[in-house]
Design a protein around this motif. Structure first.
Motif, mmCIF file in Angstrom:
data_model
loop_
_atom_site.group_PDB
_atom_site.id
_atom_site.type_symbol
_atom_site.label_atom_id
_atom_site.label_comp_id
_atom_site.label_asym_id
_atom_site.label_seq_id
_atom_site.Cartn_x
_atom_site.Cartn_y
_atom_site.Cartn_z
ATOM 1 N N ASN A 3 -7.443 1.233 -4.826
ATOM 2 C CA ASN A 3 -7.802 2.538 -4.073
ATOM 3 C C ASN A 3 -7.812 3.525 -5.000
ATOM 4 N N TYR B 156 -6.300 2.098 10.674
ATOM 5 C CA TYR B 156 -7.679 1.085 11.234
ATOM 6 C C TYR B 156 -7.070 -0.287 10.797
ATOM 7 N N CYS B 157 -6.064 -0.171 10.032
ATOM 8 C CA CYS B 157 -5.757 -1.471 9.397
ATOM 9 C C CYS B 157 -4.785 -2.562 9.803
ATOM 10 N N ARG C 287 0.726 3.934 2.036
ATOM 11 C CA ARG C 287 1.047 3.868 3.406
ATOM 12 C C ARG C 287 0.040 2.981 4.295
ATOM 13 N N SER D 245 -0.213 -5.765 4.982
ATOM 14 C CA SER D 245 0.011 -4.907 4.179
ATOM 15 C C SER D 245 1.194 -3.955 4.410
ATOM 16 N N ARG E 218 -6.581 7.771 5.170
ATOM 17 C CA ARG E 218 -6.839 7.150 3.997
ATOM 18 C C ARG E 218 -5.923 8.159 2.745
ATOM 19 N N CYS F 59 -3.210 2.449 6.786
ATOM 20 C CA CYS F 59 -4.408 3.258 7.316
ATOM 21 C C CYS F 59 -4.476 3.167 8.775
ATOM 22 N N GLY G 108 -4.107 -5.068 1.051
ATOM 23 C CA GLY G 108 -3.002 -4.324 0.135
ATOM 24 C C GLY G 108 -3.851 -3.666 -1.018
ATOM 25 N N THR G 109 -3.002 -2.995 -1.800
ATOM 26 C CA THR G 109 -3.610 -2.308 -2.845
ATOM 27 C C THR G 109 -3.150 -2.683 -4.190
ATOM 28 N N CYS H 216 0.979 -1.167 -0.188
ATOM 29 C CA CYS H 216 0.149 -0.160 0.062
ATOM 30 C C CYS H 216 0.789 1.160 0.125
HETATM 31 S S1 SF4 Z 1 -5.473 0.676 1.797
HETATM 32 FE FE1 SF4 Z 1 -6.504 -1.308 2.717
HETATM 33 S S2 SF4 Z 1 -4.821 -2.743 2.938
HETATM 34 FE FE2 SF4 Z 1 -3.812 -0.806 2.550
HETATM 35 S S3 SF4 Z 1 -3.435 0.021 4.654
HETATM 36 FE FE3 SF4 Z 1 -5.328 0.950 3.988
HETATM 37 S S4 SF4 Z 1 -6.829 -0.480 4.520
HETATM 38 FE FE4 SF4 Z 1 -4.890 -1.560 4.959
#
Ligand code: SF4
Length: 376
Positions: free
Chosen positions: A95, A18-19, A14, A23, A132, A16, A61-62, A12
């Motif tokens: 994303n 809450y994640c 970076r 990733s 985000r 997030c 992930g992304t 990703c």
């Molecule tokens: S984009 Fe999705 S997988 Fe990546 S850090 Fe944010 S919540 Fe987690």
């Protein structure tokens, strides 16, 4: 039936707030090296499985963070090792911050026919709070770009219960989302996980989130609103226009076999559940050494398979057909779970028509209480 395959792209821009998914920040990794390891894993495991794919889900992930050349390599290796059935459902997660017209056009050319966009909110302050990497305008632009590229099956993900969110904000987000006419919506309640920035703030007593009742009110409102707009509520968190329910995810909820590839990916195959090493370096090193990159493997007893089939199946609002259960396990569901079903029925959480067991309206809101009852 063909194979259900999941491929994990654990990168990703970076993390997030809450994640807790596996990733990692893309800039710190050699993505080409990861793709080479993924190709080796696909090559080794596909030789035992002589089937083509009926549903492929590239998640993260992304995955949309990959460059166009890397996406071409990724889908090339899937075709080379398994092949896709002509009517396969091929989904990818994206994303909004990492989308472009060129990438979407390429994905369509590569056979992707379902796009799942992690929008989460259409309000700038809430997106910032979640950590985000995109704005509401970028999310809306991503949907338009996807439509222009020919995507006619788009899912949008949203989170209810974000710090600072009230019912009016949630309603405004969903109303704006529906102007984009998505075919599918996934609505999740925010869950505070340890080892995340939100988890630490919560532990320190400095995170305020809407309480459970406020979150439940948002999700309940969505059920009525989306029903009025023609969306079928087919799984606790998922809504779709007719014919657009996600086929791949239904494999999980029906507790059917699937293969997962990549760091942290899970598989359910030949009555075994296994999970790959989650750390990218360890996964790549294991594959390159010719070692099976599995962190955990468990043989599922029949007892556990039955329990999982029941509580995963109950996530689907259509419920579990007693006939299907009997066919699969050669046992009558009432002989195994009759008493528990009766207790939950008396509490108003389950409905039993004699042919089908399913969550009641109240049971949908208290689903975890129901599922716990069936854990062996
Ligand atoms: S984009 Fe999705 S997988 Fe990546 S850090 Fe944010 S919540 Fe987690």
């Amino acid at each position: 039936m063909g194979l259900a395959v999941y491929i994990h792209i654990p990168f990703c821009e970076r993390k997030c707030n809450y994640c807790d998914f596996p990733s990692y920040p893309a800039a710190a990794y050699d993505i080409d090296a990861y793709l080479r390891a993924l190709e080796l894993e696909l090559l080794r495991r596909s030789s035992d499985v002589r089937k083509s794919i009926s549903s492929l889900f590239v998640g993260g992930g992304t995955p949309s963070i990959l460059q166009e050349s890397q996406l071409t390599v990724l889908f090339g290796m899937v075709q080379a090792n398994f092949g896709l059935e002509p009517d396969a459902e091929v989904s990818i997660e994206a994303n909004p911050g990492s989308c472009s017209a060129g990438k979407f056009a390429l994905l369509r050319e590569l056979g992707v026919n379902r796009l799942s966009l992690g929008v989460q909110s259409l309000q700038s302050d809430l997106l910032r709070r979640l950590g985000r990497c995109h704005t509401p305008a970028e999310a809306i632009e991503a949907v338009h770009l996807a439509r222009d590229a020919g995507f006619d099956n788009i899912n949008l993900d949203f989170i209810a219960g974000v710090p600072g969110q009230d019912l009016a904000a949630w309603q405004a987000t969903l109303q704006t989302a529906l102007e984009l006419q998505p075919e599918h919506l996934s609505l999740y309640g925010l869950s505070i996980e340890p080892n995340t920035p939100f988890g630490s703030q919560w532990a320190d007593g400095c995170l305020e989130v809407p309480d459970d009742e406020a979150q439940a009110t948002m999700l309940e409102w969505s059920q009525h609103f989306l029903a009025e707009q023609g969306y079928g509520h087919y799984e606790i968190s998922n809504y779709a226009l007719p014919g657009k329910a996600c086929r791949h995810n239904q494999v999980y909820w029906r507790n059917l076999p699937y293969l997962g590839f990549g760091a942290g990916a899970a598989s359910y195959w030949q009555e075994q559940r296994s999970t790959n090493l989650a750390r990218v370096e360890e996964y790549v090193a294991a594959v390159n050494l010719g070692v099976v990159p599995v962190a955990e493997k468990e043989h599922l007893s029949v007892e556990l398979q039955m329990a999982e089939t029941l509580f995963l199946g109950l996530r689907l609002l259509a419920g579990v057909e007693k006939r299907d259960f009997a066919r699969r396990f050669n046992l009558n569901i009432d002989d195994v779970y009759g008493e528990k079903i009766k207790v939950l029925q008396n509490k108003g959480l389950l409905e039993d028509s004699g042919k089908v067991v399913k969550l009641s309206k109240r049971g949908i809101l208290l689903a975890n209480e129901v599922f716990c009852e069936f854990l062996p």
